[in-house]
Design a protein around this motif. Structure first.
Motif, PDB file in Angstrom:
ATOM      1  N   ASN A  24       2.187  42.347 -44.254  1.00  8.97           N
ATOM      2  CA  ASN A  24       1.484  44.085 -44.990  1.00  8.97           C
ATOM      3  C   ASN A  24       2.118  44.973 -46.041  1.00  8.97           C
ATOM      4  O   ASN A  24       2.992  45.966 -46.209  1.00  8.97           O
ATOM      5  CB  ASN A  24       2.142  44.729 -43.520  1.00  8.97           C
ATOM      6  N   GLU A  25       3.604  43.419 -46.732  1.00  5.75           N
ATOM      7  CA  GLU A  25       4.500  44.199 -47.189  1.00  5.75           C
ATOM      8  C   GLU A  25       4.341  44.909 -48.902  1.00  5.75           C
ATOM      9  O   GLU A  25       4.783  45.817 -49.380  1.00  5.75           O
ATOM     10  CB  GLU A  25       5.924  43.040 -47.660  1.00  5.75           C
ATOM     11  N   PRO A  28      -0.683  49.455 -49.288  1.00  4.42           N
ATOM     12  CA  PRO A  28       0.066  51.065 -49.406  1.00  4.42           C
ATOM     13  C   PRO A  28       0.133  51.179 -47.791  1.00  4.42           C
ATOM     14  O   PRO A  28      -0.801  49.941 -47.115  1.00  4.42           O
ATOM     15  CB  PRO A  28      -1.609  51.368 -49.474  1.00  4.42           C
ATOM     16  N   LEU A  29       1.426  51.639 -47.361  1.00  7.15           N
ATOM     17  CA  LEU A  29       1.367  52.348 -46.185  1.00  7.15           C
ATOM     18  C   LEU A  29       1.083  52.645 -45.291  1.00  7.15           C
ATOM     19  O   LEU A  29       0.299  52.275 -43.661  1.00  7.15           O
ATOM     20  CB  LEU A  29       2.315  53.438 -46.048  1.00  7.15           C
ATOM     21  N   ASN A  30      -0.500  53.733 -45.197  1.00  9.20           N
ATOM     22  CA  ASN A  30      -1.515  54.101 -44.617  1.00  9.20           C
ATOM     23  C   ASN A  30      -2.249  52.683 -44.210  1.00  9.20           C
ATOM     24  O   ASN A  30      -3.186  52.448 -42.977  1.00  9.20           O
ATOM     25  CB  ASN A  30      -2.398  54.990 -45.118  1.00  9.20           C
ATOM     26  N   GLN A  31      -2.505  51.357 -45.114  1.00  8.43           N
ATOM     27  CA  GLN A  31      -3.303  50.312 -44.578  1.00  8.43           C
ATOM     28  C   GLN A  31      -2.431  49.539 -43.616  1.00  8.43           C
ATOM     29  O   GLN A  31      -2.522  49.158 -42.853  1.00  8.43           O
ATOM     30  CB  GLN A  31      -4.088  49.325 -45.960  1.00  8.43           C
ATOM     31  N   ALA A  32      -0.927  49.153 -44.280  1.00  9.89           N
ATOM     32  CA  ALA A  32       0.012  48.188 -42.780  1.00  9.89           C
ATOM     33  C   ALA A  32       0.042  49.068 -41.541  1.00  9.89           C
ATOM     34  O   ALA A  32      -0.290  48.198 -40.528  1.00  9.89           O
ATOM     35  CB  ALA A  32       1.407  49.306 -43.583  1.00  9.89           C
ATOM     36  N   TYR A  95       7.598  52.475 -39.670  1.00 12.94           N
ATOM     37  CA  TYR A  95       7.118  53.481 -40.393  1.00 12.94           C
ATOM     38  C   TYR A  95       7.225  55.209 -39.985  1.00 12.94           C
ATOM     39  O   TYR A  95       7.087  55.138 -38.899  1.00 12.94           O
ATOM     40  CB  TYR A  95       5.663  53.165 -40.404  1.00 12.94           C
ATOM     41  N   THR A  96       7.532  55.566 -40.546  1.00 11.60           N
ATOM     42  CA  THR A  96       7.208  57.930 -39.759  1.00 11.60           C
ATOM     43  C   THR A  96       6.470  58.871 -39.939  1.00 11.60           C
ATOM     44  O   THR A  96       5.692  57.777 -42.130  1.00 11.60           O
ATOM     45  CB  THR A  96       8.986  58.298 -40.209  1.00 11.60           C
ATOM     46  N   ALA A 125       6.841  45.457 -36.699  1.00 18.13           N
ATOM     47  CA  ALA A 125       5.513  44.510 -36.293  1.00 18.13           C
ATOM     48  C   ALA A 125       5.043  44.871 -35.335  1.00 18.13           C
ATOM     49  O   ALA A 125       3.786  44.737 -34.060  1.00 18.13           O
ATOM     50  CB  ALA A 125       6.196  44.019 -35.428  1.00 18.13           C
ATOM     51  N   LYS A 126       4.442  45.909 -35.547  1.00 19.39           N
ATOM     52  CA  LYS A 126       3.285  46.825 -34.765  1.00 19.39           C
ATOM     53  C   LYS A 126       3.748  47.124 -33.283  1.00 19.39           C
ATOM     54  O   LYS A 126       2.694  47.062 -32.191  1.00 19.39           O
ATOM     55  CB  LYS A 126       2.001  46.945 -35.056  1.00 19.39           C
ATOM     56  N   GLU A 127       5.108  46.944 -32.268  1.00 13.32           N
ATOM     57  CA  GLU A 127       5.071  46.400 -30.819  1.00 13.32           C
ATOM     58  C   GLU A 127       5.417  47.615 -30.416  1.00 13.32           C
ATOM     59  O   GLU A 127       5.216  47.647 -29.182  1.00 13.32           O
ATOM     60  CB  GLU A 127       6.191  45.752 -30.936  1.00 13.32           C
ATOM     61  N   THR A 128       6.153  49.153 -30.678  1.00 10.12           N
ATOM     62  CA  THR A 128       6.730  49.630 -30.267  1.00 10.12           C
ATOM     63  C   THR A 128       6.201  50.743 -30.920  1.00 10.12           C
ATOM     64  O   THR A 128       7.557  51.597 -31.044  1.00 10.12           O
ATOM     65  CB  THR A 128       8.819  49.966 -29.758  1.00 10.12           C
ATOM     66  N   PRO A 129       5.018  51.452 -31.333  1.00  9.48           N
ATOM     67  CA  PRO A 129       4.287  52.613 -31.795  1.00  9.48           C
ATOM     68  C   PRO A 129       5.013  53.506 -30.766  1.00  9.48           C
ATOM     69  O   PRO A 129       4.655  54.009 -29.725  1.00  9.48           O
ATOM     70  CB  PRO A 129       2.872  52.426 -31.722  1.00  9.48           C
TER      71      PRO A 129
END
Length: 157
Positions: A24-25, A28-32, A95-96, A125-129
């Motif tokens: 994801n690095e 784009p942020l919106n795709q990440a 990401y905020t 890591a999308k573990e704690t949204p």
């Protein structure tokens, strides 16, 4: 000759060390951050300060063309929340997101449109949204917080 081999080995080691495994690095942020997040919500308001919980909830983030993200959350209890263009920033490994929208809330025939704000935070890591929808004009101010997982056991007591 040995110096050339040593320099070549050193160059290979330095090149490999500089590479990143994070796919994801470069995105784009919106795709990440795009995807479907499943978990539970806790709604808190003046009339229910201890909160009302709901399992099997989901928030969907869809990448827009303009580097923002569309946020969609539908609640059986509180209606549909949509932010068409939440902005995204990346800092400190997460990401905020922020945005605004309107939702229709009410019972039976008595429904009304209310403004709300949205804030979200997703770790890399999308573990704690965590996603927070705040509706100031409902029930003395209502906040719905989404988190990954199931309703905590302590909430069932």
């Amino acid at each position: 000759m040995k110096i050339k081999i040593l320099l070549a080995v050193l160059l290979v080691v330095c090149t490999c060390t500089a590479c990143s495994d994070d796919k994801n690095e470069d995105a784009p942020l919106n795709q990440a951050v795009a995807g479907k997040y499943e978990g539970y919500t806790k709604a808190v308001a003046q009339y229910f300060p201890n909160g009302q919980y709901a399992n099997t909830q989901s928030v969907i983030l869809t990448a827009n063309d303009d580097e923002t993200v569309k946020v969609s959350y539908t609640s059986d209890s509180f209606g549909e929340f949509i932010v068409n263009n939440a902005t995204i920033e990346q800092k400190d490994g997460s990401y905020t997101m922020k945005g605004e929208g309107t939702t229709v809330i009410g019972m039976g025939e008595s429904k009304k449109e209310y403004a709300f704000t949205f804030e979200g935070n997703i770790d890399k890591a999308k573990e704690t949204p965590v996603f927070v929808f705040t509706v100031p004009a409902v029930m003395g101010g209502m906040t719905i917080t989404f988190a990954k997982g199931n309703v905590p056991e302590s909430a069932n007591n």
